[in-house]
Design a protein around this motif. Structure first.
Motif, PDB file in Angstrom:
ATOM      1  N   LEU A 220      23.490 -16.244  29.878  1.00 10.88           N
ATOM      2  CA  LEU A 220      24.308 -16.426  28.531  1.00 10.88           C
ATOM      3  C   LEU A 220      23.681 -15.740  27.332  1.00 10.88           C
ATOM      4  CD1 LEU A 220      26.356 -18.478  27.531  1.00 10.88           C
ATOM      5  CD2 LEU A 220      24.798 -20.042  27.005  1.00 10.88           C
ATOM      6  N   VAL A 221      22.347 -15.626  27.177  1.00  9.96           N
ATOM      7  CA  VAL A 221      21.780 -14.900  26.443  1.00  9.96           C
ATOM      8  C   VAL A 221      21.233 -13.743  26.949  1.00  9.96           C
ATOM      9  CG1 VAL A 221      20.003 -14.653  24.424  1.00  9.96           C
ATOM     10  CG2 VAL A 221      21.166 -16.929  25.205  1.00  9.96           C
ATOM     11  N   THR A 222      22.029 -12.321  26.766  1.00 10.97           N
ATOM     12  CA  THR A 222      21.475 -11.045  27.275  1.00 10.97           C
ATOM     13  C   THR A 222      20.577 -10.615  26.481  1.00 10.97           C
ATOM     14  OG1 THR A 222      23.195 -10.138  25.958  1.00 10.97           O
ATOM     15  CG2 THR A 222      24.124 -10.777  27.941  1.00 10.97           C
ATOM     16  N   ASP A 223      19.829  -9.594  27.094  1.00  8.74           N
ATOM     17  CA  ASP A 223      18.746  -8.851  26.298  1.00  8.74           C
ATOM     18  C   ASP A 223      19.258  -8.199  24.991  1.00  8.74           C
ATOM     19  OD1 ASP A 223      16.173  -7.676  25.877  1.00  8.74           O
ATOM     20  OD2 ASP A 223      17.288  -5.713  25.655  1.00  8.74           O
ATOM     21  N   LEU A 224      20.470  -7.839  24.749  1.00  5.87           N
ATOM     22  CA  LEU A 224      21.130  -7.313  23.605  1.00  5.87           C
ATOM     23  C   LEU A 224      21.366  -8.546  22.679  1.00  5.87           C
ATOM     24  CD1 LEU A 224      22.802  -5.349  21.989  1.00  5.87           C
ATOM     25  CD2 LEU A 224      24.944  -6.158  22.864  1.00  5.87           C
ATOM     26  N   LEU A 225      21.860  -9.600  22.939  1.00  9.37           N
ATOM     27  CA  LEU A 225      21.774 -10.840  22.047  1.00  9.37           C
ATOM     28  C   LEU A 225      20.672 -11.342  21.615  1.00  9.37           C
ATOM     29  CD1 LEU A 225      24.687 -12.923  23.600  1.00  9.37           C
ATOM     30  CD2 LEU A 225      24.777 -11.143  21.828  1.00  9.37           C
ATOM     31  N   ALA A 226      19.472 -11.402  22.521  1.00 12.44           N
ATOM     32  CA  ALA A 226      18.159 -11.594  22.042  1.00 12.44           C
ATOM     33  C   ALA A 226      17.590 -10.878  21.146  1.00 12.44           C
ATOM     34  CB  ALA A 226      17.289 -11.837  23.288  1.00 12.44           C
ATOM     35  N   ARG A 227      17.853  -9.569  21.269  1.00 13.98           N
ATOM     36  CA  ARG A 227      17.084  -8.644  20.440  1.00 13.98           C
ATOM     37  C   ARG A 227      18.014  -8.545  19.140  1.00 13.98           C
ATOM     38  NH1 ARG A 227      17.881  -3.324  21.235  1.00 13.98           N
ATOM     39  NH2 ARG A 227      19.271  -3.500  23.055  1.00 13.98           N
ATOM     40  N   ALA A 228      19.227  -8.885  19.042  1.00 12.08           N
ATOM     41  CA  ALA A 228      19.953  -8.895  17.815  1.00 12.08           C
ATOM     42  C   ALA A 228      19.422 -10.256  17.023  1.00 12.08           C
ATOM     43  CB  ALA A 228      21.563  -9.096  18.031  1.00 12.08           C
ATOM     44  N   ALA A 229      19.269 -11.347  17.583  1.00 11.39           N
ATOM     45  CA  ALA A 229      18.793 -12.620  17.215  1.00 11.39           C
ATOM     46  C   ALA A 229      17.585 -12.433  16.411  1.00 11.39           C
ATOM     47  CB  ALA A 229      18.867 -13.624  17.979  1.00 11.39           C
ATOM     48  N   ALA A 230      16.806 -11.642  17.135  1.00 14.23           N
ATOM     49  CA  ALA A 230      15.220 -11.658  16.956  1.00 14.23           C
ATOM     50  C   ALA A 230      15.171 -10.995  15.398  1.00 14.23           C
ATOM     51  CB  ALA A 230      14.410 -11.022  17.851  1.00 14.23           C
ATOM     52  N   ARG A 231      16.234  -9.938  15.125  1.00  9.42           N
ATOM     53  CA  ARG A 231      16.211  -9.246  14.077  1.00  9.42           C
ATOM     54  C   ARG A 231      17.062 -10.110  12.878  1.00  9.42           C
ATOM     55  NH1 ARG A 231      19.971  -5.542  13.038  1.00  9.42           N
ATOM     56  NH2 ARG A 231      18.242  -3.942  12.222  1.00  9.42           N
ATOM     57  N   GLY A 232      17.506 -11.137  13.461  1.00  4.30           N
ATOM     58  CA  GLY A 232      18.277 -11.806  12.287  1.00  4.30           C
ATOM     59  C   GLY A 232      19.919 -11.762  12.365  1.00  4.30           C
ATOM     60  N   ASN A 233      20.443 -10.994  13.369  1.00  2.00           N
ATOM     61  CA  ASN A 233      21.881 -10.959  13.270  1.00  2.00           C
ATOM     62  C   ASN A 233      22.671 -11.901  13.968  1.00  2.00           C
ATOM     63  OD1 ASN A 233      20.918  -7.663  13.598  1.00  2.00           O
ATOM     64  ND2 ASN A 233      22.693  -7.615  12.626  1.00  2.00           N
ATOM     65  N   PRO A 234      23.868 -12.493  13.388  1.00  3.25           N
ATOM     66  CA  PRO A 234      24.366 -13.497  14.073  1.00  3.25           C
ATOM     67  C   PRO A 234      24.969 -12.987  15.566  1.00  3.25           C
ATOM     68  CG  PRO A 234      25.406 -13.157  11.785  1.00  3.25           C
ATOM     69  CD  PRO A 234      24.359 -11.742  12.077  1.00  3.25           C
ATOM     70  N   THR A 235      24.893 -13.961  16.163  1.00  2.00           N
ATOM     71  CA  THR A 235      25.122 -13.323  17.718  1.00  2.00           C
ATOM     72  C   THR A 235      26.421 -14.292  18.095  1.00  2.00           C
ATOM     73  OG1 THR A 235      23.540 -14.651  18.674  1.00  2.00           O
ATOM     74  CG2 THR A 235      22.985 -12.673  18.233  1.00  2.00           C
ATOM     75  N   VAL A 236      27.041 -13.885  18.970  1.00  3.84           N
ATOM     76  CA  VAL A 236      28.214 -14.926  19.956  1.00  3.84           C
ATOM     77  C   VAL A 236      27.980 -14.360  21.229  1.00  3.84           C
ATOM     78  CG1 VAL A 236      30.844 -15.548  20.305  1.00  3.84           C
ATOM     79  CG2 VAL A 236      29.518 -14.636  17.707  1.00  3.84           C
ATOM     80  N   ASP A 237      27.888 -15.409  22.226  1.00  2.86           N
ATOM     81  CA  ASP A 237      27.614 -15.153  23.577  1.00  2.86           C
ATOM     82  C   ASP A 237      29.183 -15.029  24.018  1.00  2.86           C
ATOM     83  OD1 ASP A 237      28.842 -17.835  24.641  1.00  2.86           O
ATOM     84  OD2 ASP A 237      26.873 -18.370  23.918  1.00  2.86           O
TER      85      ASP A 237
END
Length: 270
Positions: A220-237
């Motif tokens: 559900l949380v891919t590496d792409l989403l995890a890296r984006a969230a870690a830098r503060g970007n909003p994410t949608v799974d």
């Protein structure tokens, strides 16, 4: 009489669609069954001809069959024709009716998961397969001014971009630089899916308010989403798109318009 439907793909073991439709069948008290079917490309046409004869009302279609089933359909909706790919088939009147609900499912998920996303900026779409076709069309319909398409096989990105005046193909390794002014990054490839290679795209130039979404939902949380969230970007799974794109097919096959809500999400996550 039990109504039969299912989902075909190669592979198919990762699909959450049986849980999704199973939840709706129980919720609405419908006598129906929804099953996963592993269908290899060489067996696709024979399978499509067999399923209605053994009682199937329709099927969902996942990788890698979305473009091939479009070519085999007897009738198609305008939104399927616009991208020459289908993810929802109904068997009726002795023929195969094809629709593409990827785009409407994607936009519904995006609006639910990231209300107020910057739709007035360009978007970058990774991948050029059947899902990407529906998503690019839907983004442009939603008012995105420009879509940049990157694919590991450049010719496929170029062919998809050629279908839309406001789209362009970019080289795969040019993706990081193309993110600088975009409001949305979408991964439609299988990279990052469980059992597949990782998606290695640098996000250094991505604006902090840009939304990152991945249509992969296992994990559900891919590496792409995890890296984006870690830098503060909003994410949608990717789960929201799966839920919303499924509703039209369920309504067509089982005769009830289903609700996409938190209970459905919990059921699909298991």
């Amino acid at each position: 009489m039990t109504i039969l439907a299912g989902v075909i793909g190669d592979p198919i073991g990762h699909s959450r669609s049986p849980r999704l439709h199973g939840h709706w069948l129980r919720r609405y008290g419908i006598d129906g069954q929804y099953v996963p079917l592993h269908v290899r490309p060489a067996d696709l046409e024979a399978t499509l001809r067999l399923l209605p004869r053994i009682g199937f009302a329709g099927i969902n279609v996942t990788l890698p069959h979305k473009e091939a089933v479009f070519a085999l359909a007897d009738t198609v909706t305008d939104r399927a024709r616009s991208v020459e790919a289908a993810n929802t088939l109904s068997f009726r009147d002795g023929g195969i009716h094809a629709d593409n609900t990827d785009g409407i499912g994607f936009i519904a998920s995006l609006r639910q998961g990231a209300p107020g996303w910057p739709a007035d900026r360009p978007a970058v779409v990774l991948g050029a397969g059947g899902a990407a076709r529906g998503i690019v069309a839907a983004l442009l319909d939603a008012g995105v001014p420009h879509v940049r398409i990157a694919n590991r096989t450049a010719a496929r990105a170029e062919a998809l971009a050629a279908r839309f005046p406001a789209a362009e193909a970019i080289a795969w390794d040019a993706t990081p630089a193309a993110l600088a002014d975009c409001g949305l990054l979408v991964n439609t490839t299988s990279l990052g899916m469980a059992g597949q290679p990782p998606l290695e795209i640098a996000l250094d130039d991505l604006a902090p308010e840009a939304v990152v979404t991945d249509i992969v939902y296992a994990p559900l949380v891919t590496d792409l989403l995890a890296r984006a969230a870690a830098r503060g970007n909003p994410t949608v799974d990717g789960l929201g798109m799966l839920l919303h794109q499924a509703a039209p097919g369920f309504a067509a096959w089982f005769g009830a318009t289903p609700e996409v809500d938190d209970a459905l999400r919990r059921a699909v996550l298991g």
